[in-house]
Design a protein around this motif. Structure first.
Motif, PDB file in Angstrom:
ATOM      1  N   ALA A  76      -3.633  -1.580   8.970  1.00 51.61           N
ATOM      2  CA  ALA A  76      -2.468  -0.931   8.372  1.00 51.61           C
ATOM      3  C   ALA A  76      -2.471  -1.241   6.886  1.00 51.61           C
ATOM      4  N   VAL A  77      -2.114  -0.232   6.099  1.00 52.25           N
ATOM      5  CA  VAL A  77      -1.967  -0.397   4.654  1.00 52.25           C
ATOM      6  C   VAL A  77      -0.568   0.075   4.326  1.00 52.25           C
ATOM      7  N   ALA A  78       0.214  -0.763   3.646  1.00 52.82           N
ATOM      8  CA  ALA A  78       1.595  -0.409   3.319  1.00 52.82           C
ATOM      9  C   ALA A  78       1.849  -0.611   1.837  1.00 52.82           C
ATOM     10  N   ILE A  79       2.415   0.433   1.209  1.00 53.64           N
ATOM     11  CA  ILE A  79       2.740   0.354  -0.208  1.00 53.64           C
ATOM     12  C   ILE A  79       4.075   1.044  -0.422  1.00 53.64           C
ATOM     13  N   GLY A  80       4.997   0.325  -1.036  1.00 53.15           N
ATOM     14  CA  GLY A  80       6.322   0.877  -1.293  1.00 53.15           C
ATOM     15  C   GLY A  80       7.311  -0.226  -1.601  1.00 53.15           C
ATOM     16  N   PRO A  81       8.583   0.017  -1.323  1.00 53.60           N
ATOM     17  CA  PRO A  81       9.601  -0.989  -1.600  1.00 53.60           C
ATOM     18  C   PRO A  81       9.334  -2.275  -0.805  1.00 53.60           C
ATOM     19  N   VAL A  82       9.711  -3.394  -1.392  1.00 48.80           N
ATOM     20  CA  VAL A  82       9.480  -4.697  -0.761  1.00 48.80           C
ATOM     21  C   VAL A  82      10.073  -4.765   0.647  1.00 48.80           C
ATOM     22  N   PRO A  83      11.317  -4.325   0.868  1.00 58.37           N
ATOM     23  CA  PRO A  83      11.834  -4.406   2.250  1.00 58.37           C
ATOM     24  C   PRO A  83      10.989  -3.594   3.240  1.00 58.37           C
ATOM     25  N   MET A  84      10.502  -2.436   2.820  1.00 57.29           N
ATOM     26  CA  MET A  84       9.664  -1.626   3.701  1.00 57.29           C
ATOM     27  C   MET A  84       8.378  -2.367   4.049  1.00 57.29           C
ATOM     28  N   MET A  85       7.714  -2.923   3.036  1.00 52.67           N
ATOM     29  CA  MET A  85       6.461  -3.640   3.292  1.00 52.67           C
ATOM     30  C   MET A  85       6.704  -4.862   4.168  1.00 52.67           C
ATOM     31  N   LYS A  86       7.834  -5.529   3.968  1.00 57.14           N
ATOM     32  CA  LYS A  86       8.184  -6.692   4.793  1.00 57.14           C
ATOM     33  C   LYS A  86       8.284  -6.292   6.255  1.00 57.14           C
ATOM     34  N   PHE A  87       9.033  -5.223   6.538  1.00 56.86           N
ATOM     35  CA  PHE A  87       9.244  -4.847   7.933  1.00 56.86           C
ATOM     36  C   PHE A  87       8.008  -4.215   8.557  1.00 56.86           C
ATOM     37  N   VAL A  88       7.210  -3.502   7.776  1.00 59.95           N
ATOM     38  CA  VAL A  88       5.926  -3.014   8.285  1.00 59.95           C
ATOM     39  C   VAL A  88       5.081  -4.214   8.705  1.00 59.95           C
TER      40      VAL A  88
END
Length: 183
Positions: free
Chosen positions: A91-103
């Protein structure tokens, strides 16, 4: 970004993070991976690069927080559905910190390797100023020289969020000054 063929990959982008995610998604697809993309924004008018992300992936899911387009809800809701159906290798996640945290929390439960791209305030780009420091696996790292990509399961997102809030007053003052000068 290190790119190799690993199998099925899910790329999750939020807000302007989609712009950073696009070339990574494209490269993962070109490397022979089956790429499932999930992108989101607060509303349809803030959604970017939908067509390019569709071309760069095998499957595209679009989410809006307000339900004005695509799935009504967060990208993490669709991520959970994808992880239930698919055997995801990365998985690769890039965006707001809360989004990346929950991903990262969701993928950790499923044992899916997760890469996040961090963009805290960077002043000098050499690590000397320390503005972009983040704790990763209990060690201090500097996003400008050690990153910006890190193992999402090792990032201390709570500390990062506090650090990003350090300059909110100054950012507000600067924006007010900018708005007055352009009125």
């Amino acid at each position: 970004t290190h790119v190799e063929k690993v199998g099925k990959v899910v790329c999750v982008g939020g807000g302007t993070g989609v712009a950073v995610l696009h070339p990574i998604t494209r490269a993962l697809k070109e490397a022979g991976n089956h790429v499932i993309c999930i992108i989101g924004a607060r509303s349809k008018d803030l959604l970017i690069l939908e067509d390019r992300m569709r071309d760069a992936s095998h499957e595209l899911h679009v989410c809006t927080d307000d339900g004005s387009y695509g799935h009504h809800g967060f990208v993490t809701e669709v991520l959970k559905e994808v992880l239930e159906k698919e055997d995801i290798a990365l998985a690769v996640a890039i965006g707001p910190v809360p989004m990346m945290k929950f991903v990262s929390l969701i993928t950790k439960e499923k044992g899916v390797k997760t890469i996040v791209s961090l963009n805290p305030i960077m002043v000098d780009g050499t690590g000397m100023c320390g503005c972009c420091r983040v704790s990763v696996g209990g060690e201090t790292k500097f996003a400008c020289v050690d990153g910006p990509e890190f193992d999402g399961h090792q990032v201390d997102f709570d500390e990062l969020a506090k650090r990003l809030a350090s300059y909110l007053d100054e950012e507000r003052t600067s924006m007010e000054s900018f708005e007055k000068s352009n009125a």
